[in-house]
Every structure is written in structure tokens, then in C-alpha cells.
Design a protein around this motif. Structure first.
Motif, mmCIF file in Angstrom:
data_model
loop_
_atom_site.group_PDB
_atom_site.id
_atom_site.type_symbol
_atom_site.label_atom_id
_atom_site.label_comp_id
_atom_site.label_asym_id
_atom_site.label_seq_id
_atom_site.Cartn_x
_atom_site.Cartn_y
_atom_site.Cartn_z
ATOM 1 N N SER A 240 0.835 -1.188 0.000
ATOM 2 C CA SER A 240 0.000 0.000 0.000
ATOM 3 C C SER A 240 0.876 1.245 0.000
ATOM 4 C CB SER A 240 -0.935 0.011 1.213
ATOM 5 O OG SER A 240 -0.185 0.085 2.409
ATOM 6 N N GLY A 241 0.286 2.364 -0.390
ATOM 7 C CA GLY A 241 0.956 3.643 -0.303
ATOM 8 C C GLY A 241 1.461 4.219 -1.605
ATOM 9 N N ARG A 242 1.640 3.407 -2.600
ATOM 10 C CA ARG A 242 2.094 3.865 -3.923
ATOM 11 C C ARG A 242 1.414 2.998 -4.991
ATOM 12 N NH1 ARG A 242 3.711 7.584 -1.402
ATOM 13 N NH2 ARG A 242 5.801 8.509 -1.367
ATOM 14 N N THR A 243 1.778 3.241 -6.240
ATOM 15 C CA THR A 243 1.213 2.472 -7.344
ATOM 16 C C THR A 243 1.947 1.149 -7.467
ATOM 17 O OG1 THR A 243 0.626 4.494 -8.503
ATOM 18 C CG2 THR A 243 0.657 2.461 -9.791
ATOM 19 N N PHE A 244 1.278 0.091 -7.090
ATOM 20 C CA PHE A 244 1.892 -1.231 -7.009
ATOM 21 C C PHE A 244 2.524 -1.663 -8.329
ATOM 22 C CE2 PHE A 244 2.784 -5.247 -5.363
ATOM 23 C CZ PHE A 244 2.150 -6.281 -6.038
ATOM 24 N N SER A 245 1.871 -1.339 -9.420
ATOM 25 C CA SER A 245 2.321 -1.832 -10.721
ATOM 26 C C SER A 245 3.628 -1.198 -11.191
ATOM 27 C CB SER A 245 1.231 -1.617 -11.776
ATOM 28 O OG SER A 245 0.931 -0.250 -11.882
ATOM 29 N N GLU B 137 19.120 -13.276 2.669
ATOM 30 C CA GLU B 137 19.429 -13.749 1.326
ATOM 31 C C GLU B 137 18.218 -13.669 0.412
ATOM 32 O OE1 GLU B 137 20.577 -17.878 1.398
ATOM 33 O OE2 GLU B 137 18.622 -18.557 2.099
ATOM 34 N N PHE B 138 18.519 -13.522 -0.862
ATOM 35 C CA PHE B 138 17.504 -13.445 -1.900
ATOM 36 C C PHE B 138 16.820 -14.798 -2.063
ATOM 37 C CE2 PHE B 138 15.468 -12.277 -5.758
ATOM 38 C CZ PHE B 138 15.641 -13.309 -6.656
ATOM 39 N N VAL B 139 15.502 -14.744 -2.270
ATOM 40 C CA VAL B 139 14.729 -15.957 -2.533
ATOM 41 C C VAL B 139 14.111 -15.915 -3.929
ATOM 42 C CG1 VAL B 139 12.724 -17.321 -1.843
ATOM 43 C CG2 VAL B 139 14.214 -16.310 -0.090
ATOM 44 N N ALA B 140 13.368 -14.836 -4.220
ATOM 45 C CA ALA B 140 12.679 -14.758 -5.508
ATOM 46 C C ALA B 140 12.299 -13.313 -5.791
ATOM 47 C CB ALA B 140 11.428 -15.628 -5.508
ATOM 48 N N ALA B 141 12.077 -13.007 -7.060
ATOM 49 C CA ALA B 141 11.632 -11.677 -7.456
ATOM 50 C C ALA B 141 10.712 -11.782 -8.657
ATOM 51 C CB ALA B 141 12.823 -10.770 -7.776
ATOM 52 N N ILE B 142 9.854 -10.786 -8.799
ATOM 53 C CA ILE B 142 8.930 -10.741 -9.930
ATOM 54 C C ILE B 142 8.869 -9.310 -10.440
ATOM 55 C CG2 ILE B 142 6.907 -10.398 -8.450
ATOM 56 C CD1 ILE B 142 5.377 -12.228 -10.484
ATOM 57 N N SER B 143 8.852 -9.165 -11.755
ATOM 58 C CA SER B 143 8.862 -7.836 -12.355
ATOM 59 C C SER B 143 7.508 -7.160 -12.215
ATOM 60 C CB SER B 143 9.257 -7.935 -13.827
ATOM 61 O OG SER B 143 8.282 -8.666 -14.540
ATOM 62 N N TRP B 144 7.507 -5.851 -12.479
ATOM 63 C CA TRP B 144 6.281 -5.052 -12.357
ATOM 64 C C TRP B 144 5.167 -5.579 -13.252
ATOM 65 C CZ3 TRP B 144 4.363 -2.538 -16.658
ATOM 66 C CH2 TRP B 144 5.219 -2.505 -17.764
ATOM 67 N N SER C 87 4.347 -14.926 -7.411
ATOM 68 C CA SER C 87 3.314 -14.403 -8.307
ATOM 69 C C SER C 87 2.782 -13.105 -7.727
ATOM 70 C CB SER C 87 2.186 -15.421 -8.493
ATOM 71 O OG SER C 87 1.568 -15.707 -7.257
ATOM 72 N N ARG C 88 2.013 -12.377 -8.533
ATOM 73 C CA ARG C 88 1.439 -11.119 -8.051
ATOM 74 C C ARG C 88 0.055 -10.932 -8.624
ATOM 75 N NH1 ARG C 88 5.425 -6.541 -9.498
ATOM 76 N NH2 ARG C 88 3.694 -5.142 -8.960
ATOM 77 N N ASP C 89 -0.767 -10.207 -7.882
ATOM 78 C CA ASP C 89 -2.116 -9.853 -8.302
ATOM 79 C C ASP C 89 -2.206 -8.335 -8.206
ATOM 80 O OD1 ASP C 89 -4.809 -9.308 -8.594
ATOM 81 O OD2 ASP C 89 -5.458 -11.046 -7.434
ATOM 82 N N LYS D 175 -5.177 -6.644 -6.573
ATOM 83 C CA LYS D 175 -5.258 -6.694 -5.116
ATOM 84 C C LYS D 175 -4.012 -6.142 -4.437
ATOM 85 C CE LYS D 175 -8.385 -10.672 -5.093
ATOM 86 N NZ LYS D 175 -8.614 -12.055 -4.616
ATOM 87 N N ASN D 176 -3.080 -5.605 -5.224
ATOM 88 C CA ASN D 176 -1.836 -5.056 -4.663
ATOM 89 C C ASN D 176 -1.140 -6.065 -3.757
ATOM 90 O OD1 ASN D 176 -2.503 -2.716 -5.998
ATOM 91 N ND2 ASN D 176 -2.667 -1.457 -4.166
ATOM 92 N N THR D 177 -1.037 -7.270 -4.251
ATOM 93 C CA THR D 177 -0.523 -8.365 -3.426
ATOM 94 C C THR D 177 0.480 -9.207 -4.199
ATOM 95 O OG1 THR D 177 -2.637 -8.462 -2.240
ATOM 96 C CG2 THR D 177 -1.200 -10.370 -2.038
ATOM 97 N N VAL D 178 1.506 -9.637 -3.500
ATOM 98 C CA VAL D 178 2.473 -10.578 -4.064
ATOM 99 C C VAL D 178 2.471 -11.823 -3.177
ATOM 100 C CG1 VAL D 178 4.425 -9.553 -2.828
ATOM 101 C CG2 VAL D 178 4.833 -10.878 -4.906
ATOM 102 N N PHE D 179 2.637 -12.961 -3.838
ATOM 103 C CA PHE D 179 2.572 -14.237 -3.148
ATOM 104 C C PHE D 179 3.884 -14.995 -3.319
ATOM 105 C CE2 PHE D 179 -1.922 -13.863 -2.485
ATOM 106 C CZ PHE D 179 -2.405 -13.248 -3.623
ATOM 107 N N LEU D 180 4.160 -15.847 -2.348
ATOM 108 C CA LEU D 180 5.248 -16.807 -2.496
ATOM 109 C C LEU D 180 4.711 -18.161 -2.048
ATOM 110 C CD1 LEU D 180 8.265 -17.116 -3.285
ATOM 111 C CD2 LEU D 180 8.764 -17.069 -0.828
ATOM 112 N N LEU D 181 4.513 -19.044 -3.008
ATOM 113 C CA LEU D 181 4.097 -20.408 -2.702
ATOM 114 C C LEU D 181 5.357 -21.221 -2.448
ATOM 115 C CD1 LEU D 181 1.899 -22.593 -2.522
ATOM 116 C CD2 LEU D 181 2.211 -22.943 -4.980
#
Length: 125
Positions: free
Chosen positions: A25-30, A46-53, A71-73, A76-82
Motif C-alpha cells: 500500500s501507499g504507492r502504485t503497485f504496478s 538472502e535473496f529468494v525470488a523476485a517478480i517484475s512489475w 506471483s502477483r495480483d 489486489k496489490n498483493t504478491v505471493f510466495l508459494l
């Protein structure tokens, strides 16, 4: 100011799965690339994973490839890590981070501008 709130951590047995969630929240997620990092007791973060805009690109640490999925939605301004097939060495505090897109995904924690408070994952053997 960006705020990140993680949830979904817990205690599981080896081989189990969890889905970690990070609410932005607070800025434009995309406009932000998003990353997950982790820190085990006595170790560096340590780094685990990243996803682009655009969600068109993802990157993973070698230690989690094939087991973790980011993944990201944007609606919903949400990022997931399964996280699946968990191992005791995956035990750590998992942090969500946001980086104003640089064009290339980065695993460098110092290039991420905003961090959540972390969610604990404990894996027992």
C-alpha cells in the motif's frame, strides 16, 4: 510511503507447503518489482525470488528453484510466495521487499527500497 505487510508463515513438517502473502500500500503497485528474501538465525539476509512489475519476469535463488513460486495480483496489490516441498534449511524469517523497477530484476537486497516486518517459517524434520 510504501507499506508492506506479510502473512502466511507458520510451522510445518518437512515436505509441507505454505503460501506467503505480502500486501502493498501507499504507492502504485504496478510500478514496483517485488522480491522475497529470508534470514535464518545467525545468517545474512538472502535473496529468494523476485517478480517484475509486469509479472513477465521472475527470478529465483538456486536453492529454491522448482519448489517456490512467486506471483502477483495487481488488482489486489498483493504478491505471493508459494513454498512447497519445504526443508528444515528453509527455516527463516521471510521478508517482502519492493523496488521501483530498474528494468532488470535484482537479487541485491540493497537495491530494494521498502521492506515488510517479516513472517516466520519453521520447518521441522
Amino acid at each position: 510511503q510504501v507499506q508492506l505487510v506479510e502473512s502466511g508463515g507458520g510451522s510445518v513438517q518437512a515436505g509441507g507447503s505454505l503460501r506467503l502473502t505480502c500486501e502493498f500500500s501507499g504507492r502504485t503497485f504496478s510500478l514496483y518489482d517485488m522480491g522475497w528474501f529470508r534470514q535464518a538465525p545467525g545468517k545474512e539476509r538472502e535473496f529468494v525470488a523476485a517478480i517484475s512489475w509486469s509479472a513477465g519476469r521472475t527470478a529465483y535463488a538456486d536453492s529454491v528453484k522448482g519448489r517456490f513460486t512467486i506471483s502477483r495480483d495487481d488488482a489486489k496489490n498483493t504478491v505471493f510466495l508459494l513454498v512447497t516441498n519445504l526443508k528444515p534449511e528453509d527455516t527463516a524469517v521471510y521478508y517482502c521487499a519492493a523496488c521501483r523497477t530498474l528494468g532488470e530484476l535484482t537479487a541485491n537486497r540493497y537495491e530494494y527500497d521498502y521492506w515488510g516486518q517479516g513472517t516466520h517459517v519453521t520447518v521441522s524434520s
